[in-house]
Each structure stands twice: as C-alpha cells, then as structure tokens.
Design an enzyme around this catalytic site. Structure first.
Site, PDB file in Angstrom:
ATOM      1  N   SER A  42      -1.829  -0.034 -12.837  1.00 42.55           N
ATOM      2  CA  SER A  42      -2.664   0.097 -11.641  1.00 42.55           C
ATOM      3  C   SER A  42      -3.845  -0.866 -12.159  1.00 42.55           C
ATOM      4  CB  SER A  42      -3.195   1.479 -11.630  1.00 42.55           C
ATOM      5  OG  SER A  42      -3.935   1.662 -10.514  1.00 42.55           O
ATOM      6  N   GLU A  43      -4.328  -1.510 -11.199  1.00 41.92           N
ATOM      7  CA  GLU A  43      -5.622  -2.651 -11.438  1.00 41.92           C
ATOM      8  C   GLU A  43      -6.479  -2.150 -11.948  1.00 41.92           C
ATOM      9  OE1 GLU A  43      -4.674  -2.962  -6.891  1.00 41.92           O
ATOM     10  OE2 GLU A  43      -3.533  -2.490  -8.502  1.00 41.92           O
ATOM     11  N   ASN A  44      -6.753  -0.609 -11.732  1.00 47.65           N
ATOM     12  CA  ASN A  44      -7.911   0.011 -12.265  1.00 47.65           C
ATOM     13  C   ASN A  44      -7.806   0.304 -13.675  1.00 47.65           C
ATOM     14  OD1 ASN A  44      -6.251   2.071 -11.251  1.00 47.65           O
ATOM     15  ND2 ASN A  44      -7.817   3.463 -11.500  1.00 47.65           N
TER      16      ASN A  44
END
Length: 217
Positions: free
Chosen positions: A49-51
């Site tokens: 996940s990009e977070n």
C-alpha cells in the site's frame, strides 16, 4: 437480457485467481481492495500500500479494528507475519522502481492500446484524485484493471481512444469487468472469458473498441 453481470465481489474473486504465488501486488482504492479477502491461504502474496505497508492481509473481524492499520483507501487491514511499515516516500520508491509485480487499479476509461484514464473525468467541477495512480501505472510490471463494463449512463468504458485525461500510456495488460476478461495485446483486445448467456455480438455492442474472441476452441 439473458445474462447475469458479475458483482464487485465476484470480480475481485476472479482477479485473485490470476495473482501468482510470490507476487508483490498493489491494490488500488475501491474495488481492488476487495481482492485481499479472496487470496487463497496456500499462496504467499505480498500486498503493498502506498501509505507504507507491505504484507498486509484481509480486513479484520468486527471489533478487532486497529486505527493505525489502514490501507491507502483508509480501510482497516490486518498484518501478516513478517509484514513491514515504512515511510510513504520509500513506498513510492518501490512503486517507481519497478519492484511491484502487479498493480490492480480502477478505471474511468481504458483505450484499445492500453492507455488508462482513472484520476479525472475532465469535468469542470470534478475533484481530481491522482494519488499514486500514475506511479503505479508506469512502475508496476503488470497492470490489471477492474471496472464496470459501461458507465451508469450506459457509455462504454473500454474505448478506441481516451477522451479523459490520461493516467498512463500503453500500461494496461488485462481488464476485468462485470461482463468479461480482456487481454490488451499488440494485435488488439482479446476476450478471454465472458459471463454465461452473453453473446460476443452483445459484448461488442457494449464496447467502444473492436474486440477479438479468444473464447473459442
């Protein structure tokens, strides 16, 4: 209409079947996040996940949510053994550096040559929401798209050329809709599967670009 469209959960389940063991995969916001619930336990799939998450799992049971464990869509997730947390700058470096095997994204439009539009419709009052879509579209080794086959107004989402602002050019490898599975190839759009009861002619009529029928034989 003598056919039944796939539900969003059925589309997610179908995509999960095509994710190979050992793959590093980013699931985009919306329908793609549902795929986490359908990955078989006998496969090691590393969800990104990009977070700043790697190796997360399906949503937690009710009452077991951890507010510090969320994906990019702000949905609760669980972490698998060996999972990792890191700065979102490092996360984007993974995306841009070609370290992800597959990105599964939603779409407003997909063109016959694999161009993707999924961040803005171009409408004057629409709120653009690019997020990490452009980085994923060009950074992942393969891009899978999940989408309804047509808009709520009945307009094709698979088109000859984009009319919305592009996210990435010639980046889409496979399209999963509520009616079919299509491969984007150098020869054109090849229909690999379609829902029972739907004829190829009916599918073509709902599509804004020429299709090839690879379901025969």
């Amino acid at each position: 209409m003598s056919y039944q469209k796939l539900s969003r959960n059925q589309i997610a389940e179908r995509v999960a079947q095509d994710i190979p063991d050992g793959a590093y995969v980013n699931l985009g916001i919306g329908l793609p996040t549902k795929i986490a619930s359908y990955l078989p336990s006998d496969k090691d799939v590393f969800l990104h996940s990009e977070n700043g998450l790697l190796a997360f799992g399906p949503p937690p049971a009710a009452g077991e949510e951890d507010p510090e464990l969320i994906n990019a869509g702000k949905e609760y997730v669980t972490m698998l053994e060996g999972g990792a947390f890191f700065h979102h700058g490092d996360s984007f470096a993974m995306m841009r550096g070609g370290h992800l095997d597959i990105a599964v994204l939603g779409a407003f439009q997909v063109a016959a040559n694999g161009d993707l539009a999924n961040w803005h419709t171009g409408a004057p009052n629409a709120i653009p929401a690019v997020g990490g879509a452009m980085d994923l579209a060009v950074g992942a080794k393969k891009v899978f798209i999940t989408t309804d086959h047509v808009t709520k107004q009945g307009e094709p989402k698979i088109v000859a050329e984009l009319t919305y602002p592009a996210t990435g050019l010639k980046c889409v490898d496979r399209i999963y809709t509520d009616l079919c599975v299509i491969d984007v190839t150098a020869e054109g759009l090849k229909v690999l599967e379609k829902v029972d009861g739907l004829s190829f002619a009916e599918l073509q009529a709902l599509t804004g670009a020429p299709l090839m029928d690879a379901t025969k034989g």
